[in-house]
Write a protein that holds these residues in place. Structure first.
Motif, short mmCIF file in Angstrom:
data_model
loop_
_atom_site.label_atom_id
_atom_site.label_comp_id
_atom_site.label_asym_id
_atom_site.label_seq_id
_atom_site.Cartn_x
_atom_site.Cartn_y
_atom_site.Cartn_z
N PHE A 181 66.28 40.37 36.53
CA PHE A 181 66.80 39.64 37.69
C PHE A 181 66.53 38.14 37.65
CE2 PHE A 181 66.23 44.02 39.24
CZ PHE A 181 67.54 44.28 39.62
N GLY A 182 65.77 37.68 36.66
CA GLY A 182 65.48 36.26 36.56
C GLY A 182 64.61 35.76 37.70
N VAL A 183 63.71 36.62 38.16
CA VAL A 183 62.81 36.30 39.27
C VAL A 183 61.38 36.41 38.77
CG1 VAL A 183 62.08 37.04 41.56
CG2 VAL A 183 64.48 37.20 40.94
N HIS A 184 60.55 35.44 39.08
CA HIS A 184 59.16 35.47 38.62
C HIS A 184 58.43 36.64 39.27
CE1 HIS A 184 55.06 34.16 37.76
NE2 HIS A 184 55.61 33.46 36.78
N LYS A 185 57.47 37.20 38.56
CA LYS A 185 56.75 38.36 39.10
C LYS A 185 56.01 38.03 40.39
CE LYS A 185 52.56 38.09 36.30
NZ LYS A 185 51.73 38.78 35.33
N SER A 186 55.55 36.80 40.54
CA SER A 186 54.87 36.45 41.80
C SER A 186 55.85 36.50 42.97
CB SER A 186 54.21 35.07 41.71
OG SER A 186 55.17 34.06 41.51
N THR A 187 57.13 36.23 42.71
CA THR A 187 58.15 36.35 43.76
C THR A 187 58.34 37.80 44.15
OG1 THR A 187 59.27 34.37 42.96
CG2 THR A 187 60.56 35.86 44.33
N LEU A 188 58.35 38.69 43.16
CA LEU A 188 58.47 40.12 43.46
C LEU A 188 57.30 40.60 44.30
CD1 LEU A 188 59.72 41.31 39.97
CD2 LEU A 188 61.05 41.31 42.08
N TYR A 189 56.09 40.17 43.96
CA TYR A 189 54.91 40.56 44.74
C TYR A 189 54.96 39.96 46.15
CZ TYR A 189 52.67 42.82 40.78
OH TYR A 189 52.38 43.69 39.75
N ARG A 190 55.48 38.74 46.27
CA ARG A 190 55.61 38.09 47.59
C ARG A 190 56.61 38.86 48.45
NH1 ARG A 190 55.94 33.23 45.79
NH2 ARG A 190 58.19 33.14 45.63
N TRP A 191 57.74 39.28 47.85
CA TRP A 191 58.72 40.07 48.58
C TRP A 191 58.11 41.40 49.02
CZ3 TRP A 191 63.43 39.35 44.80
CH2 TRP A 191 63.95 38.06 44.96
N ALA A 192 57.29 42.00 48.16
CA ALA A 192 56.64 43.27 48.52
C ALA A 192 55.66 43.06 49.67
CB ALA A 192 55.93 43.86 47.31
N LYS A 193 54.91 41.97 49.63
CA LYS A 193 53.95 41.69 50.71
C LYS A 193 54.68 41.49 52.04
CE LYS A 193 50.10 38.72 51.94
NZ LYS A 193 49.25 37.61 51.56
N ALA A 194 55.87 40.91 51.98
CA ALA A 194 56.68 40.70 53.19
C ALA A 194 57.48 41.96 53.55
CB ALA A 194 57.63 39.53 52.98
N GLU A 195 57.28 43.04 52.78
CA GLU A 195 57.91 44.34 53.01
C GLU A 195 59.42 44.33 52.84
OE1 GLU A 195 56.45 45.88 56.73
OE2 GLU A 195 54.42 46.07 55.95
N HIS A 196 59.92 43.45 51.96
CA HIS A 196 61.34 43.44 51.63
C HIS A 196 61.64 44.47 50.54
CE1 HIS A 196 61.93 39.95 54.09
NE2 HIS A 196 61.10 39.22 53.37
N ILE A 197 60.69 44.67 49.63
CA ILE A 197 60.80 45.67 48.57
C ILE A 197 59.46 46.39 48.49
CG2 ILE A 197 62.52 44.34 47.25
CD1 ILE A 197 60.22 43.66 45.26
N ALA A 198 59.45 47.51 47.78
CA ALA A 198 58.20 48.25 47.60
C ALA A 198 57.76 48.17 46.14
CB ALA A 198 58.39 49.71 47.99
N ILE A 199 56.48 48.00 45.94
CA ILE A 199 55.89 48.08 44.60
C ILE A 199 55.03 49.34 44.56
CG2 ILE A 199 54.23 47.05 42.99
CD1 ILE A 199 55.33 44.34 43.68
N HIS A 200 55.27 50.16 43.57
CA HIS A 200 54.57 51.43 43.42
C HIS A 200 53.58 51.31 42.28
CE1 HIS A 200 57.64 53.18 46.05
NE2 HIS A 200 58.48 52.41 45.38
N LYS A 201 52.33 51.64 42.54
CA LYS A 201 51.25 51.55 41.54
C LYS A 201 51.02 52.91 40.90
CE LYS A 201 48.71 48.39 41.17
NZ LYS A 201 48.64 47.35 40.18
N ARG A 202 50.85 52.90 39.60
CA ARG A 202 50.43 54.08 38.83
C ARG A 202 49.32 53.59 37.93
NH1 ARG A 202 51.66 59.10 40.46
NH2 ARG A 202 53.00 60.13 38.99
N GLY A 203 48.09 53.82 38.34
CA GLY A 203 46.96 53.28 37.58
C GLY A 203 47.00 51.77 37.66
N SER A 204 47.02 51.11 36.51
CA SER A 204 47.06 49.66 36.49
C SER A 204 48.49 49.11 36.36
CB SER A 204 46.21 49.12 35.33
OG SER A 204 46.76 49.55 34.10
N MET A 205 49.48 50.01 36.34
CA MET A 205 50.88 49.58 36.17
C MET A 205 51.59 49.51 37.52
SD MET A 205 52.00 51.58 32.70
CE MET A 205 51.64 53.20 33.35
N SER A 206 52.47 48.53 37.65
CA SER A 206 53.25 48.34 38.87
C SER A 206 54.72 48.55 38.56
CB SER A 206 53.05 46.93 39.42
OG SER A 206 51.70 46.70 39.72
#
Length: 71
Positions: free
Chosen positions: A18-43
């Motif tokens: 998507f050409g989006v920095h990973k910190s942007t994805l985490y910021r969107w997740a923190k704002a509850e726009h998207i969900a990040i699913h953790k499996r051990g140390s992987m996101s």
């Protein structure tokens, strides 16, 4: 038929796709726009969810640009 499981991709793969920095994805997740699913140390993210959120952002920008043109 039952509901199919979502295809999940690593955050780094979504970043490239998507050409989006990973910190942007985490910021969107923190704002509850998207969900990040953790499996051990992987996101992981659902690429369809990311795409839908980005498409919604584009619509919002289009609305703003249209207002500016009409002013």
């Amino acid at each position: 038929m039952g509901r199919q499981a979502a295809i999940m991709v690593r955050v780094s793969q979504a970043q490239s796709a998507f050409g989006v920095h990973k910190s942007t994805l985490y910021r969107w997740a923190k704002a509850e726009h998207i969900a990040i699913h953790k499996r051990g140390s992987m996101s992981f993210v659902d690429p369809e969810e990311v795409k839908n959120f980005i498409m919604g952002l584009g619509d919002q920008m289009g609305d703003q640009n249209q207002k500016e043109k009409n002013s």
